[in-house]
Scaffold this active site. Structure first.
Site, PDB file in Angstrom:
ATOM      1  CD  GLU A  27       2.459   5.415   6.267  1.00 36.44           C
ATOM      2  OE1 GLU A  27       1.608   4.785   5.600  1.00 36.44           O
ATOM      3  OE2 GLU A  27       2.161   6.108   7.252  1.00 36.44           O
ATOM      4  CG  ASN A  57      -0.158   8.626   7.607  1.00 41.09           C
ATOM      5  OD1 ASN A  57      -0.821   7.603   7.571  1.00 41.09           O
ATOM      6  ND2 ASN A  57       1.146   8.607   7.787  1.00 41.09           N
ATOM      7  CE  LYS A  68       0.509  -3.427   3.354  1.00 45.99           C
ATOM      8  NZ  LYS A  68      -0.140  -2.403   4.249  1.00 45.99           N
ATOM      9  CB  THR A  97       4.050  -7.107  10.236  1.00 47.69           C
ATOM     10  OG1 THR A  97       4.092  -5.867   9.541  1.00 47.69           O
ATOM     11  CG2 THR A  97       3.830  -8.202   9.235  1.00 47.69           C
ATOM     12  CB  SER A 124      -6.548  12.872  -1.374  1.00 44.11           C
ATOM     13  OG  SER A 124      -5.145  12.742  -1.293  1.00 44.11           O
ATOM     14  CB  THR A 128      -0.972  -0.016   1.196  1.00 47.29           C
ATOM     15  OG1 THR A 128      -0.249  -0.206   2.406  1.00 47.29           O
ATOM     16  CG2 THR A 128      -1.998  -1.126   1.035  1.00 47.29           C
TER      17      THR A 128
END
Length: 405
Positions: free
Chosen positions: A276, A400, A179, A190, A405, A153
């Protein structure tokens, strides 16, 4: 942006496992986002799932199916978590399992579904049903890397590793993929991880092996302190190798445990390196605790402190933030005079006060590195833990803020 994440190496096939992927258009365009992992009949399966009370529909269904069956297929989609979707979400997960069951000729209860992605949106079942025949047709023993990419993702890179060893005079393989990048503070495993071995292992022994591997890896990482609704980690044993492990007392069990833990640890650390917006990989070591629990309390308070994480991002040796985290961690009757703190090899605090030989230059040198170690000695016992985390950058907020969007 990933903090020292290595490129995906060649992943070894596991006898008795075939994998296929397809672009179903679930959320992403022009990339695979649906995967099948097929396992030979007679295989055993161990799994751990999220402890989040708001667990996703596929978690509920997978638990039910696993309770009474030996799974033949794992069905995984990315882009939609199928979480927060109520009864309809469960119906949708079951419908997707039924479609694959019709294709493969097995009972739908022999299929475990897994989803990852946006929470609160209904699964696009018709797209999955339309795409499944292709994933079925292209499955291959060499499809591990393709599945690692299909389940991504916000990950910037696929994550996978293999371990090959000899036991009882015969070769054994353990291969795993995972992932995860954000919403990472697992309370079992995870976000999604799938491992397989060709050893012959009964379910109870396999579950013990996975639980121990998870405890030393996935349950020792944090990116942002959030536990996902969809966390799952699965270990399959196909029995295609000549190596048979009947109990945890078998001499071969130790070798398998070592290999499974090695794969889990590699995947877990890759998730942190790909956190991230991450630019730094941070190891937090806490020693000298009365028990493991209080060492974990201190370690996670440090690792999840936004002030500590942003200081690491800025390469700022702001050790006062670390001391504050130790002090608010909730360790009962903590004697400050017993506490020491190290940035890398540099002793910053000794006996609760600034070490006379510490310099800001030492601290800046350590904090400028891509891999940083923050070590704490509590001076009250023999327990110790090690966990892994990353820094908190501008990019984390951007990723995030724009995720839906």
């Amino acid at each position: 942006m990933a903090a020292g994440l290595e490129h995906l190496q060649e992943l070894l096939p596991v006898a008795g496992v075939e994998l296929g992927t397809v672009a179903a258009g679930i959320r992403y365009r022009d990339r695979p986002d649906l995967a099948i992992i097929a396992v030979a009949g007679g295989s055993t399966c161990a799994a751990v799932f999220t402890r989040n009370a708001f667990c996703a529909a596929p978690v509920i269904v997978a638990r039910r199916h696993l309770a009474g069956n030996s799974p033949r297929f794992l069905l995984i989609n990315a882009g939609n978590a199928n979480a927060g979707t109520g009864i309809q979400g469960i119906v949708d997960a079951e419908t997707c399992c039924a479609t694959l069951a019709e294709l493969s000729g097995v009972a739908s209860t022999a299929i475990l579904p897994f989803s990852t992605g946006v929470i609160g949106e209904l699964l696009p079942v018709s797209r999955i049903q339309a795409a499944l025949p292709h994933a079925w047709q292209v499955r291959s023993p060499t499809g591990w890397s393709s599945v690692a990419r299909a389940i991504m993702t916000t990950d910037t890179a696929p994550k996978g590793t293999s371990v090959h060893f000899t036991c009882q005079g015969h070769p054994v393989t353990v291969t795993g993929i995972a992932k995860g990048s954000g919403m990472i503070r697992p309370d079992m495993a995870t976000m999604l991880a799938f491992l397989a071995t060709d050893a012959q292992v009964p379910k109870k022994v396999l579950q013990h092996c996975l639980a121990r591997g998870v405890a030393e890896s996935f349950n020792r990482i944090t990116v942002d302190g959030d536990t996902s609704t969809n966390d799952a980690c699965v270990l399959l044993a196909t029995g295609q190798s000549e190596v048979s492990i009947a109990t945890i007392e078998d001499s071969a069990f130790a070798a398998l445990q070592q290999a499974v833990t090695e794969v889990c640890l590699s995947l877990a650390q890759a998730i942190v390196r790909d956190g991230e917006g991450a630019t730094k990989f941070i190891t937090v070591e806490v020693a000298g605790g009365r028990n493991i629990q209080e060492c974990e309390q201190v370690a996670y308070t440090i690792a999840q402190s936004p002030l500590v994480k942003t200081a690491c991002f800025a390469s700022d040796p702001n050790w006062g933030r670390i001391l504050a985290a130790i002090g608010r961690s909730g360790v009962p009757d903590l004697e400050i005079t017993g506490v020491s703190l190290y940035l890398g090899e540099a002793c910053v605090i000794h006996g609760g006060v600034l070490h006379p030989k510490y310099t800001e230059e030492q601290g800046r040198t350590v904090m400028a590195q891509d891999d940083i170690t923050l070590a704490v000695e509590l001076g009250r016992g023999d327990a110790r833990v090690q966990i892994w985390t990353c820094d908190l950058s501008f990019a984390y907020v951007k990723i995030n803020a724009e995720y839906r969007s």
